[in-house]
Scaffold this active site. Sequence first.
Site, PDB file in Angstrom:
ATOM      1  N   ARG A  38      31.349  24.718  46.540  1.00 43.63           N
ATOM      2  CA  ARG A  38      32.749  25.152  46.664  1.00 43.63           C
ATOM      3  C   ARG A  38      33.532  24.260  47.619  1.00 43.63           C
ATOM      4  O   ARG A  38      34.468  24.713  48.274  1.00 43.63           O
ATOM      5  CB  ARG A  38      32.836  26.607  47.106  1.00 43.63           C
ATOM      6  CG  ARG A  38      32.302  27.584  46.069  1.00 43.63           C
ATOM      7  CD  ARG A  38      32.557  29.016  46.496  1.00 43.63           C
ATOM      8  NE  ARG A  38      31.880  29.956  45.601  1.00 43.63           N
ATOM      9  CZ  ARG A  38      31.435  31.151  45.966  1.00 43.63           C
ATOM     10  NH1 ARG A  38      31.584  31.561  47.202  1.00 43.63           N
ATOM     11  NH2 ARG A  38      30.842  31.941  45.085  1.00 43.63           N
ATOM     12  N   ARG A  42      39.500  26.988  47.752  1.00 46.59           N
ATOM     13  CA  ARG A  42      40.551  27.659  48.519  1.00 46.59           C
ATOM     14  C   ARG A  42      40.613  27.272  49.980  1.00 46.59           C
ATOM     15  O   ARG A  42      41.585  27.587  50.662  1.00 46.59           O
ATOM     16  CB  ARG A  42      40.366  29.177  48.395  1.00 46.59           C
ATOM     17  CG  ARG A  42      40.709  29.700  47.016  1.00 46.59           C
ATOM     18  CD  ARG A  42      40.313  31.158  46.861  1.00 46.59           C
ATOM     19  NE  ARG A  42      38.870  31.328  46.845  1.00 46.59           N
ATOM     20  CZ  ARG A  42      38.263  32.506  46.823  1.00 46.59           C
ATOM     21  NH1 ARG A  42      38.979  33.616  46.870  1.00 46.59           N
ATOM     22  NH2 ARG A  42      36.950  32.588  46.788  1.00 46.59           N
ATOM     23  N   ARG A  51      47.073  24.409  42.515  1.00 50.78           N
ATOM     24  CA  ARG A  51      46.700  25.532  41.656  1.00 50.78           C
ATOM     25  C   ARG A  51      47.770  26.616  41.610  1.00 50.78           C
ATOM     26  O   ARG A  51      47.639  27.588  40.847  1.00 50.78           O
ATOM     27  CB  ARG A  51      45.412  26.180  42.190  1.00 50.78           C
ATOM     28  CG  ARG A  51      44.084  25.655  41.697  1.00 50.78           C
ATOM     29  CD  ARG A  51      43.654  26.175  40.335  1.00 50.78           C
ATOM     30  NE  ARG A  51      43.983  27.550  40.040  1.00 50.78           N
ATOM     31  CZ  ARG A  51      43.267  28.606  40.409  1.00 50.78           C
ATOM     32  NH1 ARG A  51      42.152  28.458  41.106  1.00 50.78           N
ATOM     33  NH2 ARG A  51      43.652  29.821  40.078  1.00 50.78           N
ATOM     34  N   ASP A  87      33.916  26.531  36.267  1.00 48.84           N
ATOM     35  CA  ASP A  87      33.401  27.853  36.596  1.00 48.84           C
ATOM     36  C   ASP A  87      32.244  28.150  35.663  1.00 48.84           C
ATOM     37  O   ASP A  87      32.209  27.654  34.526  1.00 48.84           O
ATOM     38  CB  ASP A  87      34.482  28.922  36.437  1.00 48.84           C
ATOM     39  CG  ASP A  87      34.045  30.272  37.009  1.00 48.84           C
ATOM     40  OD1 ASP A  87      34.303  30.519  38.205  1.00 48.84           O
ATOM     41  OD2 ASP A  87      33.432  31.059  36.269  1.00 48.84           O
ATOM     42  N   TYR A 162      26.696  39.076  34.351  1.00 54.41           N
ATOM     43  CA  TYR A 162      28.128  39.295  34.121  1.00 54.41           C
ATOM     44  C   TYR A 162      28.367  39.911  32.750  1.00 54.41           C
ATOM     45  O   TYR A 162      29.187  40.835  32.591  1.00 54.41           O
ATOM     46  CB  TYR A 162      28.891  37.970  34.225  1.00 54.41           C
ATOM     47  CG  TYR A 162      29.128  37.513  35.643  1.00 54.41           C
ATOM     48  CD1 TYR A 162      29.907  38.268  36.520  1.00 54.41           C
ATOM     49  CD2 TYR A 162      28.600  36.315  36.107  1.00 54.41           C
ATOM     50  CE1 TYR A 162      30.129  37.851  37.815  1.00 54.41           C
ATOM     51  CE2 TYR A 162      28.819  35.886  37.405  1.00 54.41           C
ATOM     52  CZ  TYR A 162      29.584  36.656  38.259  1.00 54.41           C
ATOM     53  OH  TYR A 162      29.807  36.246  39.548  1.00 54.41           O
TER      54      TYR A 162
END
Length: 355
Positions: A38, A42, A51, A87, A162
């Site tokens: 990552r 962010r 973004r 992702d 998921y």
Amino acid sequence: MSANGSPSGKQPTETYESAFLKACRREPVPHTPVWFMRQAGRSLPEYRKVREGIPMLESCMRPDLVTEITLQPVRRHGVDAAIFFSDIVVPLKAIGVDLDIKPGVGPVVERPIRTRADLAQLRDLTPDDVSYVTEAIGLLTRELGATPLIGFAGAPFTLASYLVEGGPSRNHEHTKALMYGDPQLWADLLDRLAGITAAFLKVQIEAGVSAVQLFDSWVGALAPADYRRSVLPASAKVFRAVEEYGVPRIHFGVGTGELLGLLGEAGADVVGVDWRIPLDEAARRVGPGKALQGNLDPAVLFAPTGAVEARTREVLEAAAGLEGHVFNLGHGVLPATDPDALTRLVEHVHTATAR
């Protein structure tokens, strides 16, 4: 490029002598290579700016945006490898699974897989399904030059969790109920996901990535016996499918201290280690013939610089006897991390390990 030999195929030869790939091959390095899970995300104001107003899945499908986001931490931090911005659910979306990534929640699946009929959602993935990935990797390898690009995919168990739960889960109750209650359906689900995952990794390798990482983020929820019986065959299928390309294969999961030997057994060349176990003990559990990646606690970066450097030294000391070591965090960069702390950490590792 062969993981233990010389460049071959479509791999960019200028990356072959990079510190990152040397460490993956367990060869002597000029310094311990560093990259962060990552690292593109962010924690970077430039990421948030580019973004702004663009949904996550859309941003993963725009080659220009993927290229810019992937390059941002390389420019800022001077890391030894880039990781392709995407992702783990991208290949599922590409084959038509009705899902979305909801801010503050994560991937949410409209129709969870609970019965055999639900498997019809999972068709084979073709390169045309993810042509934007091929295009973005082409742009990136030209920009990165001698800096290796890491491709990645979600491991079958984590993707299954998921799909079965319908979204993120703390206890994986539906997933385990299916795994224990209908072992054949579970095996068929993971086998199908292994095929999709392998196809997604092949697209990335053929486009030019220098290594691949399989993220099994949630597999730490399993006991070793369950992993061996119900998960390892599918993960091993993925690693076997890309073995012929010769690129280093990295295997990472969270909370996997009791599974480390099995993660290596599945076929990885490099085993990722979270922060809960020292690297020297991890090496004992994994066994010889594998490099290790890790494993500073991501939360340490919120401490003062002196404390970060002290904990980093502990990681490097534990790694001193390893056959190969790639410095990383024990999980992804936390969103509120100060980017300057990451830059200082890269510089410190490079300086402290210069040979």
